[in-house]
Design an enzyme around this catalytic site. Structure first.
Site, mmCIF file in Angstrom:
data_model
loop_
_atom_site.group_PDB
_atom_site.id
_atom_site.type_symbol
_atom_site.label_atom_id
_atom_site.label_comp_id
_atom_site.label_asym_id
_atom_site.label_seq_id
_atom_site.Cartn_x
_atom_site.Cartn_y
_atom_site.Cartn_z
ATOM 1 N N LYS A 1 0.849 -1.202 0.000
ATOM 2 C CA LYS A 1 0.000 0.000 0.000
ATOM 3 C C LYS A 1 0.879 1.245 0.000
ATOM 4 O O LYS A 1 1.870 1.321 0.736
ATOM 5 C CB LYS A 1 -0.891 -0.036 1.247
ATOM 6 C CG LYS A 1 -1.964 1.041 1.322
ATOM 7 C CD LYS A 1 -2.814 0.809 2.572
ATOM 8 C CE LYS A 1 -3.920 1.846 2.745
ATOM 9 N NZ LYS A 1 -4.687 1.621 3.985
ATOM 10 N N SER B 1 -9.691 2.177 3.133
ATOM 11 C CA SER B 1 -8.833 2.891 2.205
ATOM 12 C C SER B 1 -7.955 1.978 1.360
ATOM 13 O O SER B 1 -7.515 2.351 0.284
ATOM 14 C CB SER B 1 -7.941 3.862 2.976
ATOM 15 O OG SER B 1 -7.067 3.152 3.853
ATOM 16 N N SER C 1 -9.455 -0.450 7.267
ATOM 17 C CA SER C 1 -8.970 -0.339 5.885
ATOM 18 C C SER C 1 -8.268 -1.567 5.328
ATOM 19 O O SER C 1 -7.949 -1.600 4.140
ATOM 20 C CB SER C 1 -8.052 0.866 5.743
ATOM 21 O OG SER C 1 -8.825 2.029 5.784
HETATM 22 N N1 GLN Z 1 -12.654 4.072 6.519
HETATM 23 C C1 GLN Z 1 -12.085 4.479 7.777
HETATM 24 C C2 GLN Z 1 -11.777 5.943 7.732
HETATM 25 O O1 GLN Z 1 -12.113 6.549 6.782
HETATM 26 C C3 GLN Z 1 -10.883 3.664 8.081
HETATM 27 C C4 GLN Z 1 -9.633 4.170 7.520
HETATM 28 C C5 GLN Z 1 -8.470 3.288 7.760
HETATM 29 O O2 GLN Z 1 -8.577 2.223 8.369
HETATM 30 N N2 GLN Z 1 -7.321 3.753 7.319
HETATM 31 O O3 GLN Z 1 -11.207 6.496 8.617
#
Ligand code: GLN
Length: 508
Positions: free
Chosen positions: A87, A162, A186
């Site tokens: 990532k 994400s 994420s």
């Molecule tokens: N979707 C969650 C957020 O927007 C989680 C993000 C993540 O785990 N990096 O914060």
């Protein structure tokens, strides 16, 4: 293995464990395996956009080096020669790392994250860097400054976020295995909506040194794969104590691969979390979840219901704690030190006006929204009302976990309330977007480990994720339960669930 399985396309269908066996037996070379993935990227990543940057030369050079060392009889680590995707929020020396943001466009880090160093020491060629929502803020990759990643099950739909890039890369056979990061879901939510496996280790189980920080008390890197065993294999490579991260566990969880292979649930108490699964969960998601719980019961697990009443406030607490920490972590992107620098169109050019112009141009809307929320929550007059209260809720959630784990060895829930939604459906409605993580966020707030594995397809034909949570440092339990459930489900499906995904359009 048949010749068809050994041709380039066949190689991209193999799991990391299978590739490791073939490499060890000398049946294929790492250069062949790596090239097969690079070729498939050239053919289908136009339709998916899982990768932001591809490291062709470096990946092939690592592969050739591993092949030469194996040829010379050297004893190599288990996953040596198996390529991997990372990532793009994890820094890689001499390779562009953007965090999905314009503010870091073309930024070349001068060092490797600890987990990248461990991958290199394990002899794993890094294929490239995968797409994500800007600074890992989002659940759909629609907040990437470089355009969204598409879900291989239906390219009009989101791959989760994400870490949608890592999940889509693994689901599309563009990498056998990948690295994600999970601050609120994420790794697990993208795994759920793409039919892959994703693991958030116990907080501190994998070094955060070299992860571009979103919320430091929640961030954790972990594996994305097509099987439970593959995640365990990768987790053991990266789950090592690191003196460069003050929150790194001195004694991280072990026995993961063994647990994934154990095939045994005797005496295991499985707690179904009452608060995660009722209203707001798609009926097809619930049906798939209930079926998996029945399978666990049939395999010898004792199933109990547990209640965690404070989980109802987890999302609200998270959206104060995360923006507060993010607003502080992102203060360093100021046009002075990293990446983009924009001078104001008019007026004096001072440090302050350059910072304002740079941040105005370099950050997207979601990032700005969270910085404003975070600085407000931390401001003197509001600190107790917002940030302080959220920290109290966090303690209540930790207590709920402690009480639930007194009744059950693992907790289970659907990973996400719905299957993959269409592009544009939630991007202008932040609250609807945030609700995707309602089942994953409690684990981050408490630091407990969590795994998502595919439990089947919903009535809309899209994959559903099943989440397993365990107490701190008991990551092995995730793999034990996940391994058994995966075996039972795969028998029912007659093969890997990803074999049911449609063929991708080729641009070759
Ligand atoms: N979707 C969650 C957020 O927007 C989680 C993000 C993540 O785990 N990096 O914060």
């Amino acid at each position: 293995m048949s010749t068809a399985d050994m041709n380039a396309d066949g190689l991209t269908r193999r799991t990391a464990a299978e590739l490791a066996d073939l490499l060890r037996a000398g049946e294929v070379s790492s250069v062949e395996v790596t090239r097969a993935h690079l070729d498939r990227m050239a053919a289908v990543d136009g339709a998916v956009h899982a990768y932001l940057h591809v490291n062709t030369d470096e990946a092939l050079a690592t592969a050739a080096d591993v092949d030469a060392r194996r040829g010379a009889g050297e004893d190599l680590p288990g996953l040596a020669g198996v390529p991997i995707a990372v990532k793009d929020i994890v820094v890689t020396k001499n390779q562009v790392t953007t965090a999905g943001s314009k503010i870091l466009e073309d930024w070349v880090p001068p060092y490797d994250a600890t987990l990248v160093r461990l991958l290199r020491e394990a002899g794993m060629p890094i294929l490239g860097k995968t797409n994500l929502d800007e600074f890992a803020m989002g659940s759909s990759t629609e907040h990437s400054a470089y355009g969204p990643t598409r879900n291989p099950w239906d390219t009009d739909r989101i791959p989760g976020g994400s870490g949608g890039g890592s999940a889509a890369a693994v689901a599309s056979h563009l990498a056998p295995i990948a690295i994600g990061t999970d601050t609120g879901g994420s790794i697990r939510q993208p795994a759920a909506v793409t039919g892959t496996v994703g693991v958030k280790p116990t907080y501190g189980g994998v070094s955060r040194y070299g992860l571009i920080a979103l919320a430091s008390s929640l961030d954790q890197a972990g594996p994305v794969s097509r099987t439970v065993l593959d995640s365990a294999l990768l987790h053991e490579v990266i789950g090592v104590h690191d003196p460069l991260d003050s929150t790194s566990l001195t004694d991280p969880a072990g026995g993961l691969v063994e647990a994934a292979r154990s095939g045994d649930l005797a005496g295991m108490r499985v707690g179904v979390v009452k608060e995660l699964g009722g209203e707001g969960y798609q009926p097809g998601v619930r049906a798939s979840f209930d079926h998996s719980v029945e399978l666990l019961r049939s395999a010898g697990a004792e199933v109990v219901e547990v209640s965690c009443p404070s989980f109802d406030y987890a999302l609200a607490a998270y959206y104060l704690i995360l923006p507060a920490e993010a607003s502080s972590n992102l203060a360093k992107f100021d046009g002075m030190r990293f990446g983009l620098r924009v001078e104001p169109h008019e007026g004096p050019v001072t440090a302050e006006t350059v910072m304002a112009a740079t941040r105005g141009a370099g950050f997207g809307d979601e990032v700005k929204r969270r910085i404003i929320l975070g600085t407000h929550a931390l401001s003197a007059g509001y600190y107790d009302a917002y940030y302080g209260s959220a920290q109290k809720v966090r303690t209540l959630i930790q207590r709920d976990f402690a009480a639930a784990f007194a009744q059950a060895d693992v907790l289970v829930s659907p990973t996400a309330p719905t299957t993959a939604f269409r592009f544009g459906e939630k991007v202008d409605d932040p609250l609807a977007m945030y609700l995707n993580d309602v089942a994953t966020i409690p684990a981050n707030l408490a630091g407990v480990p969590g795994l998502s594995l595919p439990s089947g397809l919903s009535d809309d034909g899209l994959p559903v994720g099943f989440q397993v949570l365990a107490p701190v440092r008991e990551d092995a339990r995730l793999y034990r339960v996940g391994g058994v459930l995966e075996r039972l489900l795969t028998q029912e499906w007659g093969g890997p669930i990803l074999d049911k995904a449609p063929e991708l359009e080729t641009s070759r």
